[in-house]
Motif scaffolding. Sequence first.
Motif, PDB file in Angstrom:
ATOM      1  N   LEU A 175       0.831  -1.201   0.000  1.00 30.91           N
ATOM      2  CA  LEU A 175       0.000   0.000   0.000  1.00 30.91           C
ATOM      3  C   LEU A 175       0.871   1.258   0.000  1.00 30.91           C
ATOM      4  O   LEU A 175       2.047   1.217   0.372  1.00 30.91           O
ATOM      5  N   GLY A 176       0.239   2.360  -0.386  1.00 31.75           N
ATOM      6  CA  GLY A 176       0.942   3.639  -0.367  1.00 31.75           C
ATOM      7  C   GLY A 176       1.972   3.732  -1.473  1.00 31.75           C
ATOM      8  O   GLY A 176       2.004   2.933  -2.406  1.00 31.75           O
ATOM      9  N   TRP A 177       2.812   4.746  -1.378  1.00 27.81           N
ATOM     10  CA  TRP A 177       3.893   4.978  -2.333  1.00 27.81           C
ATOM     11  C   TRP A 177       5.216   4.820  -1.602  1.00 27.81           C
ATOM     12  O   TRP A 177       5.485   5.516  -0.613  1.00 27.81           O
ATOM     13  N   ASP A 178       6.068   3.902  -2.080  1.00 26.88           N
ATOM     14  CA  ASP A 178       7.335   3.691  -1.380  1.00 26.88           C
ATOM     15  C   ASP A 178       8.297   4.859  -1.557  1.00 26.88           C
ATOM     16  O   ASP A 178       9.323   4.931  -0.879  1.00 26.88           O
ATOM     17  N   TRP A 179       7.963   5.794  -2.451  1.00 31.89           N
ATOM     18  CA  TRP A 179       8.796   6.980  -2.646  1.00 31.89           C
ATOM     19  C   TRP A 179       8.242   8.183  -1.904  1.00 31.89           C
ATOM     20  O   TRP A 179       8.783   9.284  -1.985  1.00 31.89           O
ATOM     21  N   PHE A 180       7.163   8.007  -1.152  1.00 26.87           N
ATOM     22  CA  PHE A 180       6.529   9.099  -0.418  1.00 26.87           C
ATOM     23  C   PHE A 180       6.225   8.586   0.984  1.00 26.87           C
ATOM     24  O   PHE A 180       5.141   8.066   1.258  1.00 26.87           O
ATOM     25  N   THR A 181       7.191   8.713   1.862  1.00 29.58           N
ATOM     26  CA  THR A 181       7.081   8.136   3.202  1.00 29.58           C
ATOM     27  C   THR A 181       6.557   9.165   4.192  1.00 29.58           C
ATOM     28  O   THR A 181       7.094  10.273   4.295  1.00 29.58           O
TER      29      THR A 181
END
Length: 330
Positions: free
Chosen positions: A90-96
């Motif tokens: 889930l989510g974006w691994d480049w936007f933590t």
Amino acid sequence: MATTRVTVLAGGVGGARFTRGLLAHLEREDPDAQVTVVVNTGDDLWLDGLRVCPDLDTVMYTLGGVIGEQGWGRAGETARVSAELHAYGLGWDWFTLGDLDLGTHIARTELLRSGLPLSAVTARLCERWQPGAALIPMSDDPAETHVEVEIDGQVRLIHFEEWWVRYRASVPARRFVQVGVESARPAPGVLEAITRADVVLLPPSNPVVSVGTILGVPGVREAMRSTTAPVIGVSPILGGAPVRGMADACLSAIGVETSAAAVALHYGSRTAGGLLDGWLVDTVDGDALGRLRQAGIAARALPLLMSDDTATAAIVEAALALARGTGPAR
């Protein structure tokens, strides 16, 4: 003597740091002054079921004294929750999102779902951090900035944060699209903050996707043109390059040269139907002063790098002095 009312139109890091210096200066020189910050919400997005407002949070955390060392997020962050979400795909691994920051997003989302508008939610969140200024989102209505790009031969419209963070603006922007801005209404207090101000300041925020997005909300540009307050801007461009970030990529996409003078002329002089009464440039751009003054924009050159609180204070003092010198808007 009437209390000074100062209104700032701000994006994220640059606007937040400038406003922190403004508040420190006013605390010494005009402690009864009232500061309102109208903040860009074009970067806002839904992520992992939560409403994330990057610029609002950067300004709130900076003025509240808990900003992260990198200029955004919370100080002393960990990222265990984001790591778990990424492990689930889930989510974006480049936007933590940091764990402490997630607390803010969860609180905001719960309050929004209870029926409160974003402006009321922002005021509620600020009760904790006491930023020393009234923070108002540009609109309670969603108006997200998207970017048209070509990737692998296909033209796509992606959220601004994906273009900015994932691609680092390395993929040329064909155009910027503020989705929903045409029908967005200024949040309560936005137009009043501009038209009733004694001074309106444009800090060194991105002129295209920060200040430019705020100006795209119906009624805001007209309020800027009609206010009797001097409108003074601070160049985000020093010597042909952005102070930070990738404003040059944004300016290139709209056909504006990356220079202090070009950005000022993009905003335009109020004597010619634009927005500016005055503009600060860095000393390295001092040769632009004559061109700006000829265009009807009062201008001054001084060091604009906000390297520390002392340097920022000098920029604030120069902006306010320039405002006093321009007098009422014509």
